[in-house]
Structure formats: structure tokens, C-alpha cells
Design a protein around this motif. Structure first.
Motif, short mmCIF file in Angstrom:
data_model
loop_
_atom_site.label_atom_id
_atom_site.label_comp_id
_atom_site.label_asym_id
_atom_site.label_seq_id
_atom_site.Cartn_x
_atom_site.Cartn_y
_atom_site.Cartn_z
N CYS A 134 -17.56 123.03 4.07
CA CYS A 134 -16.38 123.47 4.84
C CYS A 134 -15.32 122.38 4.87
CB CYS A 134 -16.82 123.81 6.27
SG CYS A 134 -15.45 124.09 7.40
N GLU A 135 -14.07 122.79 4.70
CA GLU A 135 -12.95 121.84 4.69
C GLU A 135 -12.85 121.06 6.01
OE1 GLU A 135 -11.15 121.07 2.15
OE2 GLU A 135 -11.17 122.78 0.78
N CYS A 159 -15.81 126.24 9.93
CA CYS A 159 -14.65 126.98 10.43
C CYS A 159 -14.72 128.47 10.09
CB CYS A 159 -13.35 126.37 9.90
SG CYS A 159 -12.97 126.80 8.18
N GLY A 160 -15.42 128.80 9.01
CA GLY A 160 -15.54 130.21 8.61
C GLY A 160 -14.31 130.77 7.91
N GLU A 161 -13.27 129.95 7.79
CA GLU A 161 -12.00 130.48 7.28
C GLU A 161 -11.50 129.82 6.01
OE1 GLU A 161 -9.43 130.14 10.66
OE2 GLU A 161 -10.60 131.66 11.75
N CYS A 162 -11.95 128.61 5.75
CA CYS A 162 -11.42 127.87 4.58
C CYS A 162 -12.00 128.46 3.29
CB CYS A 162 -11.76 126.39 4.70
SG CYS A 162 -13.53 126.05 4.58
N CYS A 201 -15.86 128.08 2.96
CA CYS A 201 -16.53 128.96 3.93
C CYS A 201 -16.47 130.42 3.47
CB CYS A 201 -15.89 128.83 5.31
SG CYS A 201 -16.49 127.42 6.26
ZN ZN Z 1 -14.59 126.13 6.60
#
Ligand code: ZN
Ligand code: ZN
Length: 340
Positions: free
Chosen positions: A103-104, A89-92, A95
Motif C-alpha cells: 500500500c502506498e 488505505c484500500g484505495e491506492c 491496494c
Molecule cells: Zn493503499
């Protein structure tokens, strides 16, 4: 192009579908080799908890670039490649902190999102790993499982000069033992209850094998490693008996890396973990650095991979690969699907 779809457990249908469209950052790969792994077999049996059907499998892959989007800089047409199948996701939190492999909301191609079991496969270039021209397509398809082993070993710290015990001689256990040896371990011991898998390990350069159905593991450790026992233990099966072994034979203060995927919750003597000050460490997949290390090991000729490939099937005979595994009585290690 032809696409192999597992429509339900035990069934694969081939569909004629349009070749994937190519976005600016995408790489189009012609799929050449697909390795079948333990997780794929769980999907085949309908026993993979995080996969729904229909699903296109294929995450251990070797291929060749046939086209690139106009923003792609990593590879060009004709390059041999493999890929990292993680969609993150790049956001958790993981990440954002350099741990995208956990990644979550991790999705893995071939499980929660489509894999490469089709003649052509498009993916963003982030996933793509360029391979040396000298690397064979078989080797290319083995980079993914080798990376699992590289990451698992790294989770146990530096193995140089250490005595390493690997429980389980399936494909991942075998590769883990090989990576430990290639990384400078002083001694590597591998166990299994299958004489076939232990013979395969010996063919791959792991001389010290113990059949735990016949030999007492604690005694074998004393005999081969001496009273200092194992410095690092890697559980590569994912069942209660081997996890119990790991905790029981561990020297005080040892690290145990849990590599195996547990289908059922094991009962583990946490009293021993506490009293012996053991470190239980998990490991999941890999990052790009692990792929790079895997590439190095193969390029340096340190990995025995040909010996591991026990069966080969044409793409059209994908389902036969699973039938062969079922009929093999456990006499298989890596099954390869080949595309022209
Ligand atoms: Zn993530
Ligand atoms: Zn795999």
C-alpha cells in the motif's frame, strides 16, 4: 490494563490505560507472546526511519480472543489468534490491484501505529488470523516472521528441486532457509560470519552452513551445489558486503531476492546485474495467503521454532529483553516477551 510504551529510544514506560473499546467489527485479544524482531531493535536504537515516539511495539504476537464485536464472524471468545499488522488505505493502486501489502500509505502496527505490547489489544477482524487449537503461543508469535520468509521465497518463484542460497542466518535468514527446505528445495545453503547463528541454523535442520569470514563463498558453492551453482539467492542481511556477494556469486540468469532491510545505501555492481542478466527482486512483508502457508508449514511440523527462541522475558521486564540483546554479542535469535 498495563501498556508498554517506548517513550524515546532506549526507554520503555508502563502505563495503566483503559481497556480498548470494541467496535462492531473489532476483536479484543489478550496478548500472550510478543516476539522482538530486528525492526523493533532499530526502533529501540532510534534508527528506524519511519517510526516516531512514543510508540507501542508488538507486531509478532500470539494471543487469545476475549471478546468480539457483534458483527464479527471470523473468531469467537477463546480462539487462539495472531494478526497481520498492516494498516492499508484500500484505495491506492497496489491496494486496488491485490497488493495491499505494498500500500502506498502502508502503516504497520508497532511502528507507525500502535502495536500489541499491552495486556489487551483491539483490532478490526480483517487483521485477525485464527490458529489451530494445537498451536502453541510461541508458534503463534512466530507466524508473522515465517510469513515474511514465505513471501520472500514466493518472490523467487517455485523453489521445488532448486538449489537455494540464503545469505545471513539471523531470524529471517534462518526462517527463509527453513521455508525453502520445507517447500521442496533440492539443497539449501546458508551463510553468516557468526558461528553461533550458523550453529542455530544447523539445529534448525539447515545442514549446509558456510562461515564467509573463513571460507570462500564461490568455492563453497561449487563444492556443495556443483558447477550449476545456486538457482536462487536470498539476501537476508541488508548490508553492502552480502549484496555484493549475491551479485558476484550468482550464476548467469539467477534471481536474487532482496529480503534484508538496508540502513545505508549499498554500492552494487549493476554492470554484473546487466551482463549476467540477473533479476533483482524486492520483497516486503506478506499477504494473508503467506500467513496461511506459514500456518500449514507449522501444522505439518516442518518448522524448527523452539530452537530459535534464545531468550524469554516477562512483560514487566520488556526493556531487559533489549539489554540482553545488546549484551549478547550477537548470541541471540528470537527473544520472546511473555504475558500471563
Ligand atoms: Zn493503499
Ligand atoms: Zn518483525
Amino acid at each position: 490494563m498495563k501498556q508498554a510504551v517506548m517513550t524515546e529510544p532506549g526507554k520503555i514506560s508502563f502505563y495503566d490505560v483503559a481497556q480498548p473499546a470494541l467496535a462492531d467489527h473489532d476483536v479484543l485479544m489478550q496478548t500472550k507472546r510478543i516476539g522482538v524482531c530486528g525492526s523493533d531493535i532499530h526502533v529501540y536504537h532510534g534508527m528506524h526511519p519511519y517510526t516516531s515516539y512514543p510508540v507501542v511495539q508488538g507486531h509478532e504476537v500470539g494471543g487469545v480472543v476475549v471478546a468480539v464485536g457483534k458483527a464479527v464472524t471470523k473468531v469467537k471468545e477463546g480462539d487462539k489468534i495472531t494478526f497481520m499488522p498492516q494498516v492499508t488505505c484500500g484505495e491506492c493502486y497496489p491496494c486496488q490491484h491485490g497488493m495491499y501489502h505494498i500500500c502506498e500509505s502502508l502503516k504497520v502496527m508497532g511502528f507507525q501505529t500502535g502495536g500489541a505490547a499491552q495486556e489487551y489489544f483491539a483490532m478490526p477482524e480483517w487483521h485477525v488470523i485464527k490458529l489451530p487449537e494445537t498451536m502453541s503461543l510461541d508458534q503463534a508469535a512466530m507466524i508473522e516472521p515465517i510469513s515474511v520468509a514465505v513471501h520472500a521465497i514466493a518472490r523467487g518463484g517455485d523453489v521445488a528441486g532448486k538449489r537455494v542460497l540464503v545469505l545471513g542466518a539471523g531470524a529471517i535468514g534462518n526462517l527463509t532457509a527453513q521455508v525453502a527446505k520445507a517447500s521442496g528445495a533440492q539443497a539449501v545453503m546458508i551463510t553468516d560470519i557468526s558461528p553461533y547463528k550458523l550453529e542455530k541454523a544447523r539445529q534448525c535442520g539447515i545442514d549446509c552452513t558456510v562461515n564467509t569470514a573463513e571460507e570462500n563463498l564461490a568455492e563453497a558453492i561449487l563444492q556443495h551445489f556443483g558447477p550449476a551453482k545456486a538457482d536462487l539467492i536470498l539476501e537476508c542481511v541488508g548490508v553492502e558486503p552480502t549484496m555484493t556477494q549475491a551479485v558476484e556469486v550468482a550464476r548467469k540468469g539467477t534471481t536474487i531476492v532482496v529480503v534484508g532491510v538496508f540502513g545505508q545505501k549499498p554500492q552494487v555492481d549493476l554492470g554484473l546485474v546487466q551482463d549476467r542478466e540477473l533479476s533483482l527482486v524486492g520483497t516486503l512483508m506478506y499477504q494473508q495467503a503467506d500467513y496461511e502457508r506459514a500456518l500449514e508449514l507449522v501444522a505439518e511440523g516442518k518448522m524448527h521454532l523452539d530452537e530459535m527462541i534464545t531468550h524469554r522475558f516477562a512483560f514487566e521486564d520488556y526493556l531487559d529483553a533489549y539489554h540482553a540483546i545488546e549484551d549478547s554479542n550477537g548470541h541471540y535469535l528470537k527473544v520472546m516477551i511473555e504475558l500471563d
